[in-house]
Design a protein around this motif. Structure first.
Motif, PDB file in Angstrom:
ATOM      1  N   ASN A  39       0.835  -1.200   0.000  1.00  0.00           N
ATOM      2  CA  ASN A  39       0.000   0.000   0.000  1.00  0.00           C
ATOM      3  C   ASN A  39       0.870   1.250   0.000  1.00  0.00           C
ATOM      4  O   ASN A  39       0.567   2.220  -0.694  1.00  0.00           O
ATOM      5  N   ALA A  40       1.947   1.241   0.788  1.00  0.00           N
ATOM      6  CA  ALA A  40       2.835   2.399   0.842  1.00  0.00           C
ATOM      7  C   ALA A  40       3.437   2.688  -0.528  1.00  0.00           C
ATOM      8  O   ALA A  40       3.498   3.842  -0.964  1.00  0.00           O
ATOM      9  N   ALA A  41       3.879   1.643  -1.224  1.00  0.00           N
ATOM     10  CA  ALA A  41       4.461   1.837  -2.552  1.00  0.00           C
ATOM     11  C   ALA A  41       3.438   2.425  -3.517  1.00  0.00           C
ATOM     12  O   ALA A  41       3.763   3.305  -4.323  1.00  0.00           O
ATOM     13  N   ALA A  42       2.208   1.961  -3.443  1.00  0.00           N
ATOM     14  CA  ALA A  42       1.160   2.484  -4.323  1.00  0.00           C
ATOM     15  C   ALA A  42       0.848   3.941  -4.004  1.00  0.00           C
ATOM     16  O   ALA A  42       0.657   4.751  -4.912  1.00  0.00           O
ATOM     17  N   VAL A  43       0.820   4.285  -2.719  1.00  0.00           N
ATOM     18  CA  VAL A  43       0.556   5.676  -2.343  1.00  0.00           C
ATOM     19  C   VAL A  43       1.688   6.565  -2.856  1.00  0.00           C
ATOM     20  O   VAL A  43       1.444   7.631  -3.430  1.00  0.00           O
ATOM     21  N   VAL A  44       2.924   6.140  -2.665  1.00  0.00           N
ATOM     22  CA  VAL A  44       4.065   6.913  -3.168  1.00  0.00           C
ATOM     23  C   VAL A  44       3.952   7.085  -4.688  1.00  0.00           C
ATOM     24  O   VAL A  44       4.181   8.172  -5.221  1.00  0.00           O
ATOM     25  N   ARG A  45       3.585   6.026  -5.354  1.00  0.00           N
ATOM     26  CA  ARG A  45       3.533   6.044  -6.821  1.00  0.00           C
ATOM     27  C   ARG A  45       2.424   6.955  -7.351  1.00  0.00           C
ATOM     28  O   ARG A  45       2.623   7.669  -8.333  1.00  0.00           O
ATOM     29  N   TYR A  46       1.257   6.954  -6.714  1.00  0.00           N
ATOM     30  CA  TYR A  46       0.101   7.631  -7.301  1.00  0.00           C
ATOM     31  C   TYR A  46      -0.343   8.907  -6.591  1.00  0.00           C
ATOM     32  O   TYR A  46      -1.169   9.641  -7.136  1.00  0.00           O
ATOM     33  N   ALA A  47       0.174   9.204  -5.433  1.00  0.00           N
ATOM     34  CA  ALA A  47      -0.255  10.408  -4.709  1.00  0.00           C
ATOM     35  C   ALA A  47       0.225  11.661  -5.431  1.00  0.00           C
ATOM     36  O   ALA A  47       1.303  11.684  -6.028  1.00  0.00           O
ATOM     37  N   LYS A  48      -0.594  12.705  -5.361  1.00  0.00           N
ATOM     38  CA  LYS A  48      -0.235  13.984  -5.948  1.00  0.00           C
ATOM     39  C   LYS A  48       0.386  14.906  -4.904  1.00  0.00           C
ATOM     40  O   LYS A  48       0.612  16.075  -5.142  1.00  0.00           O
ATOM     41  N   THR A  49       0.648  14.322  -3.740  1.00  0.00           N
ATOM     42  CA  THR A  49       1.164  15.027  -2.575  1.00  0.00           C
ATOM     43  C   THR A  49       2.485  14.379  -2.167  1.00  0.00           C
ATOM     44  O   THR A  49       2.658  13.184  -2.337  1.00  0.00           O
ATOM     45  N   PRO A  50       3.416  15.154  -1.602  1.00  0.00           N
ATOM     46  CA  PRO A  50       4.637  14.518  -1.075  1.00  0.00           C
ATOM     47  C   PRO A  50       4.283  13.455  -0.027  1.00  0.00           C
ATOM     48  O   PRO A  50       3.345  13.631   0.760  1.00  0.00           O
ATOM     49  N   VAL A  51       5.037  12.370  -0.039  1.00  0.00           N
ATOM     50  CA  VAL A  51       4.793  11.256   0.883  1.00  0.00           C
ATOM     51  C   VAL A  51       6.085  10.951   1.641  1.00  0.00           C
ATOM     52  O   VAL A  51       7.141  10.801   1.031  1.00  0.00           O
ATOM     53  N   LEU A  52       5.980  10.864   2.951  1.00  0.00           N
ATOM     54  CA  LEU A  52       7.092  10.452   3.797  1.00  0.00           C
ATOM     55  C   LEU A  52       6.782   9.063   4.311  1.00  0.00           C
ATOM     56  O   LEU A  52       5.762   8.853   4.984  1.00  0.00           O
ATOM     57  N   VAL A  53       7.631   8.096   3.967  1.00  0.00           N
ATOM     58  CA  VAL A  53       7.438   6.713   4.385  1.00  0.00           C
ATOM     59  C   VAL A  53       8.395   6.422   5.521  1.00  0.00           C
ATOM     60  O   VAL A  53       9.597   6.634   5.395  1.00  0.00           O
ATOM     61  N   ILE A  54       7.853   5.925   6.631  1.00  0.00           N
ATOM     62  CA  ILE A  54       8.640   5.607   7.830  1.00  0.00           C
ATOM     63  C   ILE A  54       8.750   4.099   7.952  1.00  0.00           C
ATOM     64  O   ILE A  54       7.761   3.384   7.861  1.00  0.00           O
ATOM     65  N   ARG A  55       9.975   3.628   8.195  1.00  0.00           N
ATOM     66  CA  ARG A  55      10.197   2.189   8.446  1.00  0.00           C
ATOM     67  C   ARG A  55      10.691   2.006   9.843  1.00  0.00           C
ATOM     68  O   ARG A  55      11.375   2.750  10.413  1.00  0.00           O
TER      69      ARG A  55
END
Length: 142
Positions: free
Chosen positions: A126-142
Motif C-alpha cells: 500500500n505504501a508503494a502504491a501511495v508513493v507512486r500515485y499520490a499527488k502530494t509529497p509522501v514520507l514513508v517511515i520504516r
C-alpha cells in the motif's frame, strides 16, 4: 511549511504506528499543522460472505472499534487537540488513502511501511502504491 498532514495508519500495526508518531508530532509542531489520522477497514470477500446477512451491524461495530482506538491514540499525542482529527473508511487501503488525499489535498502524507517481503514484491505494498500515485509529497517511515 505544512498546514495539513494526512496520516494513514493500520490500527493492527501498533509498533509501526509508534514509529510514525514522533515524525508526525515533530513536523506538525513546526508549523502548527492540522493532522488527520485515517484508518481503512479492508473489505475482504471472506468477511463480506461471512457477514452477508449482518454486514451493516459488523461494519458499525468495526467502525466503532477503530474510532475508539483512534480517539485513544489522539488523546496521547502532544499536539493541540483542535489540530487533530480522524476518519475511518471501508475499502481497499490504497484506493481509500488516495481518495481521501485527493479530497483533502494535504501538504504531506506520512505513513509507515514494513520491510518488503515476498507478497509485497508480488502484489505491491500500500505504501508503494501511495508513493507512486499520490499527488502530494509522501514520507514513508520504516
Amino acid at each position: 511549511m505544512y498546514q495539513s498532514i494526512l496520516v494513514p495508519i493500520d490500527i493492527v500495526e501498533k509498533e509501526l504506528t509508534k514509529k510514525v508518531l514522533p515524525h508526525v508530532t515533530y513536523l506538525a509542531q513546526l508549523s502548527n499543522a492540522n493532522v488527520k489520522f485515517f484508518h481503512v477497514l479492508p473489505v475482504a470477500s471472506a468477511i463480506v460472505n461471512a457477514y452477508s446477512f449482518g454486514f451493516d451491524e459488523f461494519k458499525d461495530k468495526a467502525t466503532l472499534q477503530a474510532e475508539q482506538w483512534l480517539i485513544e491514540l489522539i488523546d496521547h499525542i502532544d499536539l493541540p487537540k483542535e489540530n487533530l482529527s480522524y476518519a475511518v473508511a471501508f475499502g481497499n487501503p490504497r484506493d481509500e488513502i488516495l481518495s481521501i488525499a485527493n479530497e483533502l489535498k494535504p501538504d504531506l502524507i506520512i505513513l509507515g511501511s514494513r520491510r518488503p517481503n515476498i507478497s509485497t514484491h508480488l502484489l505491491g505494498s500500500n505504501a508503494a502504491a501511495v508513493v507512486r500515485y499520490a499527488k502530494t509529497p509522501v514520507l514513508v517511515i520504516r
